[in-house]
Design an enzyme around this catalytic site. Structure first.
Site, PDB file in Angstrom:
ATOM      1  N   PRO A   1       0.830  -1.199   0.000  1.00 44.90           N
ATOM      2  CG  PRO A   1      -0.686  -1.492   1.713  1.00 44.90           C
ATOM      3  CD  PRO A   1       0.570  -2.042   1.157  1.00 44.90           C
ATOM      4  CB  CYS A   2       1.428   3.438  -2.294  1.00 50.60           C
ATOM      5  SG  CYS A   2      -0.009   2.965  -3.272  1.00 50.60           S
ATOM      6  CD  GLN A   3      -3.438   3.454   1.318  1.00 51.12           C
ATOM      7  OE1 GLN A   3      -2.341   2.916   1.459  1.00 51.12           O
ATOM      8  NE2 GLN A   3      -4.548   2.763   1.194  1.00 51.12           N
TER       9      GLN A   3
END
Ligand SMILES: C[S@@+](CC[C@H](N)C(=O)[O-])C[C@H]1O[C@@H](n2cnc3c(N)ncnc32)[C@H](O)[C@@H]1O
Length: 363
Positions: free
Chosen positions: A84-86
């Protein structure tokens, strides 16, 4: 006989990335995520691959993966993953210390334990652009410490035949290799990009003759033969249309979007309506002669280039290059999320194909 290279997908989601690997002949043996519904989609579309629901924040869970591979006597060739890269996403607050920015460490740890021939990590642009590329630097340094020289590259999806503006960073590292991985070159120039119309014009309109949007049924017939090469490819293994359910817009939205021409957004509305919107992609209508905007996980602000409704899950999946026999499970919100999170399978394919040239089949 050619050896099938083995592949494990961490943070697999629905598995767009590893579907690309599968499509060019890799043996995808395992997908790991903490989202049960995404894993169901993964499982139903990845042949005999096993799925595991694990929290990859907790590195003690990595032993479950090692034991699984040992138990089946599988030597891993390629580890892939899109953590994930939020925290690096321009869609969020860009906090470099966001806990989610460190989930990639599960990939570093597992690589160190299993020593695959190659590792591929995919992420958002913010990783190389935000905070002077701090995210990318962390990834490169951490993999270097365990003997993998990660080569980063920004890939632009339309260059590879995907009908969608999507920029993502790929890192590929090879074990004990003096060689740097060279990414595949673009195969299309801007004049020949696959457009929205090329991608989805054969799907049922979900609109009556008087312009009313209808929901449609779970399983639909195609209304025409494939009209383009891309549609032919998408329909290669499919006789029917799944995941093509229309969302009926409220009257106000329908009226507004009917006033927006192709390729424009709320800024094209008459003065009295324009001030109702602030978000800069609000009420964006796709342009039939261009690739779509980036497919995201929420998907309430983009509209079909011709009809006054948001694209269906199937239309979004087409724009992400998922073939029509790839079925999404869960409720509609979960399905949109799985599609929006994914690496376009065709992008996975081109990198996977190039990677084969660096892998040894005698391991
Ligand atoms: C960007 S998506 C990956 C998409 C995938 N590469 C594809 O091509 O379809 C990131 C995934 O990480 C999963 N995830 C988030 N936190 C996790 C955690 N702590 N443990 C395991 N998976 C996690 C999410 O459920 C999501 O499916």
């Amino acid at each position: 006989m050619n050896k099938k290279f083995t592949c494990v997908d961490l943070f697999s989601g629905a598995g767009g990335l590893s579907k690309g690997f599968m499509d060019v002949g890799y043996d995808v043996v395992l997908g790991v995520d903490n989202d049960e519904t995404a894993l169901k989609t993964f499982s139903m579309n990845h042949g005999n691959a096993v799925t595991m629901k694990l929290d990859l924040n907790d590195h003690s869970n990595l032993d479950t993966i090692v034991d699984f591979l040992d138990g089946r006597n599988i030597k891993l060739d390629v580890l892939v993953g899109g953590p994930p890269c939020q925290g690096f996403s321009y869609a969020g607050p860009l906090d470099i210390n966001d806990k989610r920015n460190f989930l990639y460490l599960a990939m570093v740890k597992l690589t160190d334990k299993l020593k695959p021939q190659a590792v591929l990590l995919e992420n958002v642009l913010g990783m190389i652009q935000a905070n002077e590329g701090l995210g990318a630097k962390r990834v490169i340094d951490d993999f270097a410490k365990i003997g993998y020289k990660m080569i980063p590259k920004l890939l632009f999806a339309p260059d590879y035949g995907i009908p969608q503006i999507r920029k993502r960073v790929f890192f590929v590292g090879l074990r004990d290799s003096g060689e740097d991985f060279e990414f595949p070159p673009a195969i299309l120039d801007a004049e020949h990009y696959v457009t929205c119309e090329d991608a989805i014009s054969d799907l049922p309109s979900l609109q009556t003759e008087t312009g009313d949007i209808i929901r449609g049924t779970e399983l639909q017939d195609y209304m025409t033969a494939p009209l383009t090469e891309y549609q032919q490819l998408m329909r290669r293994n499919s006789e029917k249309v799944y995941n093509h359910i229309g969302a009926i817009p409220i009257d106000k939205t329908k009226k507004m979007i009917s006033l927006v021409p192709e390729g424009k957004n709320y800024l094209a509305l008459p003065d009295e309506y324009r001030c109702l919107y602030k978000y800069n992609e609000a009420l964006t209508r796709y342009h039939s002669k261009k690739p779509s905007l980036t497919i995201n996980t929420g998907h309430r602000s983009h509209f079909h280039y011709k009809y006054n409704r948001i694209p269906t899950v199937r239309e979004s999946a087409r724009l992400q290059s998922f073939q029509d026999d790839f079925i999404f499970y869960g409720n509609k919100t979960q399905q949109y999320k799985q599609v929006g999170n994914a690496v376009p399978p065709i992008l996975g394919q081109v990198v996977a194909e190039k990677l084969k040239g660096y892998l040894r089949s005698d391991e």
